[in-house]
Design a protein around this motif. Sequence first.
Motif, PDB file in Angstrom:
ATOM      1  N   MET A   1       0.785  -1.362   0.157  1.00 44.66           N
ATOM      2  CA  MET A   1       0.314   0.640   0.052  1.00 44.66           C
ATOM      3  C   MET A   1       0.641   0.884  -0.197  1.00 44.66           C
ATOM      4  N   ARG A   2      -0.045   2.194  -0.347  1.00 50.44           N
ATOM      5  CA  ARG A   2       1.378   3.179  -1.063  1.00 50.44           C
ATOM      6  C   ARG A   2       0.726   4.603   0.078  1.00 50.44           C
ATOM      7  N   PHE A   3       1.572   5.149   0.570  1.00 49.86           N
ATOM      8  CA  PHE A   3       1.059   6.166   1.230  1.00 49.86           C
ATOM      9  C   PHE A   3       1.844   7.559   1.421  1.00 49.86           C
ATOM     10  N   PRO A   4       1.691   8.683   0.444  1.00 47.89           N
ATOM     11  CA  PRO A   4       2.718   9.270  -0.253  1.00 47.89           C
ATOM     12  C   PRO A   4       3.128  10.373   0.757  1.00 47.89           C
ATOM     13  N   THR A   5       3.658  10.920   1.050  1.00 48.53           N
ATOM     14  CA  THR A   5       4.098  11.921   1.913  1.00 48.53           C
ATOM     15  C   THR A   5       4.440  13.384   1.335  1.00 48.53           C
ATOM     16  N   MET A   6       4.166  14.728   1.989  1.00 45.55           N
ATOM     17  CA  MET A   6       4.614  15.723   1.022  1.00 45.55           C
ATOM     18  C   MET A   6       6.556  16.228   0.991  1.00 45.55           C
ATOM     19  N   GLN A   7       6.779  15.357   1.781  1.00 44.50           N
ATOM     20  CA  GLN A   7       8.622  15.693   1.281  1.00 44.50           C
ATOM     21  C   GLN A   7       8.963  15.803   0.635  1.00 44.50           C
ATOM     22  N   VAL A   8       9.407  16.520   0.025  1.00 46.80           N
ATOM     23  CA  VAL A   8      10.519  16.830  -1.149  1.00 46.80           C
ATOM     24  C   VAL A   8      11.984  16.279  -0.430  1.00 46.80           C
ATOM     25  N   LEU A   9      12.875  15.657  -0.851  1.00 46.31           N
ATOM     26  CA  LEU A   9      13.984  15.402  -0.979  1.00 46.31           C
ATOM     27  C   LEU A   9      14.916  16.039  -2.317  1.00 46.31           C
ATOM     28  N   LYS A  10      14.352  16.114  -3.437  1.00 45.20           N
ATOM     29  CA  LYS A  10      15.209  16.553  -4.442  1.00 45.20           C
ATOM     30  C   LYS A  10      14.406  17.301  -5.523  1.00 45.20           C
ATOM     31  N   ARG A  11      14.723  18.464  -5.699  1.00 49.65           N
ATOM     32  CA  ARG A  11      14.313  19.666  -6.713  1.00 49.65           C
ATOM     33  C   ARG A  11      15.476  20.308  -6.941  1.00 49.65           C
ATOM     34  N   SER A  12      15.008  20.462  -8.666  1.00 50.00           N
ATOM     35  CA  SER A  12      16.429  21.383  -9.196  1.00 50.00           C
ATOM     36  C   SER A  12      16.321  22.654  -8.716  1.00 50.00           C
ATOM     37  N   SER A  13      16.582  23.457  -9.132  1.00 50.43           N
ATOM     38  CA  SER A  13      16.211  25.014  -8.409  1.00 50.43           C
ATOM     39  C   SER A  13      15.622  26.438  -8.993  1.00 50.43           C
ATOM     40  N   SER A  14      15.726  24.864 -10.144  1.00 50.67           N
ATOM     41  CA  SER A  14      14.862  26.182 -11.666  1.00 50.67           C
ATOM     42  C   SER A  14      13.446  25.590 -11.139  1.00 50.67           C
ATOM     43  N   GLY A  19       9.550  25.381 -19.269  1.00 55.30           N
ATOM     44  CA  GLY A  19       9.322  24.160 -20.085  1.00 55.30           C
ATOM     45  C   GLY A  19      10.816  23.263 -19.553  1.00 55.30           C
ATOM     46  N   ALA A  20      11.576  22.664 -20.641  1.00 54.57           N
ATOM     47  CA  ALA A  20      12.411  21.924 -20.379  1.00 54.57           C
ATOM     48  C   ALA A  20      13.496  21.749 -19.307  1.00 54.57           C
ATOM     49  N   GLY A  21      14.598  20.808 -19.340  1.00 54.33           N
ATOM     50  CA  GLY A  21      15.384  21.112 -18.246  1.00 54.33           C
ATOM     51  C   GLY A  21      15.238  20.875 -16.567  1.00 54.33           C
ATOM     52  N   ARG A  22      14.221  20.615 -16.451  1.00 56.14           N
ATOM     53  CA  ARG A  22      13.935  20.798 -14.637  1.00 56.14           C
ATOM     54  C   ARG A  22      14.189  19.333 -14.075  1.00 56.14           C
ATOM     55  N   ALA A  23      14.532  19.529 -13.093  1.00 56.73           N
ATOM     56  CA  ALA A  23      15.321  18.107 -12.831  1.00 56.73           C
ATOM     57  C   ALA A  23      14.131  17.767 -11.784  1.00 56.73           C
ATOM     58  N   PRO A  24      14.015  16.360 -12.296  1.00 55.52           N
ATOM     59  CA  PRO A  24      12.575  15.250 -11.600  1.00 55.52           C
ATOM     60  C   PRO A  24      12.430  15.527  -9.947  1.00 55.52           C
ATOM     61  N   VAL A  25      11.120  15.488  -9.355  1.00 57.03           N
ATOM     62  CA  VAL A  25      10.820  15.721  -7.739  1.00 57.03           C
ATOM     63  C   VAL A  25      11.009  14.262  -7.228  1.00 57.03           C
ATOM     64  N   VAL A  26      11.458  14.276  -6.516  1.00 56.93           N
ATOM     65  CA  VAL A  26      11.518  12.794  -5.451  1.00 56.93           C
ATOM     66  C   VAL A  26      11.060  13.442  -4.086  1.00 56.93           C
ATOM     67  N   ILE A  27      10.146  13.030  -4.045  1.00 55.20           N
ATOM     68  CA  ILE A  27       9.764  12.780  -2.395  1.00 55.20           C
ATOM     69  C   ILE A  27       9.633  11.517  -1.558  1.00 55.20           C
ATOM     70  N   THR A 279      12.783   1.486  -1.315  1.00 58.41           N
ATOM     71  CA  THR A 279      13.278   2.346  -0.466  1.00 58.41           C
ATOM     72  C   THR A 279      12.684   3.558  -0.131  1.00 58.41           C
ATOM     73  N   GLY A 280      11.198   3.743  -0.158  1.00 57.20           N
ATOM     74  CA  GLY A 280      10.322   4.808  -0.040  1.00 57.20           C
ATOM     75  C   GLY A 280      11.012   6.376  -1.089  1.00 57.20           C
ATOM     76  N   ARG A 281      11.254   6.211  -1.401  1.00 54.83           N
ATOM     77  CA  ARG A 281      11.795   7.469  -2.517  1.00 54.83           C
ATOM     78  C   ARG A 281      10.859   7.024  -3.887  1.00 54.83           C
ATOM     79  N   TYR A 282      10.185   8.446  -4.323  1.00 57.54           N
ATOM     80  CA  TYR A 282       9.354   7.671  -5.225  1.00 57.54           C
ATOM     81  C   TYR A 282       9.648   8.750  -6.501  1.00 57.54           C
ATOM     82  N   VAL A 283       9.761   8.893  -7.879  1.00 55.57           N
ATOM     83  CA  VAL A 283       9.981  10.126  -8.869  1.00 55.57           C
ATOM     84  C   VAL A 283       8.748  10.507  -9.661  1.00 55.57           C
TER      85      VAL A 283
END
Length: 293
Positions: A1-14, A19-27, A279-283
């Motif tokens: 079962m999946r229970f996502p949280t609102m915590q963002v682990l990694k995100r591009s500064s831009s 547009g393109a070039g956006r880094a993936p958001v990992v929660i 691992t708990g990490r989801y892109v």
Amino acid sequence: MRFPTMQVLKRSSSSSAPGAGRAPVVIRRHGAFTRLWHWVNAACLVVLLMSGLQIFNAHPALYWGKDSSFDAPALSIRAMSGSDGEPRGITRLGDHRFDTTGVLGVSGPIDARERRAFPAWATLPGPRWLAAGRQWHFLAGWLFAPLLITYLLYLVLSGQLHRRLLPRRHEWRTLGHVVTEHLRLRFPRGEEARHYNLLQKLAYLLVLFVVMPLVVLTGLTMSPTMDAAWPWLLDVFGGRQSARTIHFLCALALVGFFLIHIVLVLVSGVVNNLRSMITGRYVLPPEKEAQDD
């Protein structure tokens, strides 16, 4: 079962720029307790199902009520001799009969067919080992039931039930759209993928709070020891035979849920989904560009 949280682990500064070039958001999608429960629970259910089919093979019929009405079962899977003298698998559902030779009733290689309700490959621990099958079933059951109770308490006490699973009033208006999108194998992307949609919430609520508890309670009802301690169980389910039938139907419902669950995991991103449950990490899947809509 999946229970996502609102915590963002990694995100591009831009990431705020289009547009393109956006880094993936990992929660962080799953906590350690959820991940551990998921895999242990999955193993328990596999053993419960396969050992349960082993037990069912010893008396491959289901009834309603307190007693076994051998002449009028609700369901039976048996072997009968055909006009050519060869055994045929016959599955009876009420007044309807189906020839299920090779799958149910009679199965195995063509030159070595055996009479059994469910095929040998679907049973544990062996083709015709009822005593060991019951031991495997009870062992997995006494792991499964406390773990289920613990997990349900965790959902309630941690607030996950309210935050993640209980549908909001406005979500009911999206049910038709959500069903259509799932049938078209189109899944939420971007910020929408952080949360369960209405169809997911309803499915998890039904499985966690209805089907699985019914499996546990009907299993206890089939135990003479538990009936002596809690005789009200027999009254609730209308007798031991009715409890056995409900137990079997709930098991089939879980099989259907798991098959759909596995298919959706595969088609919606198997690597991403498995990684999140290990691992708990989801892109978060990126939003589609306007020109792709």
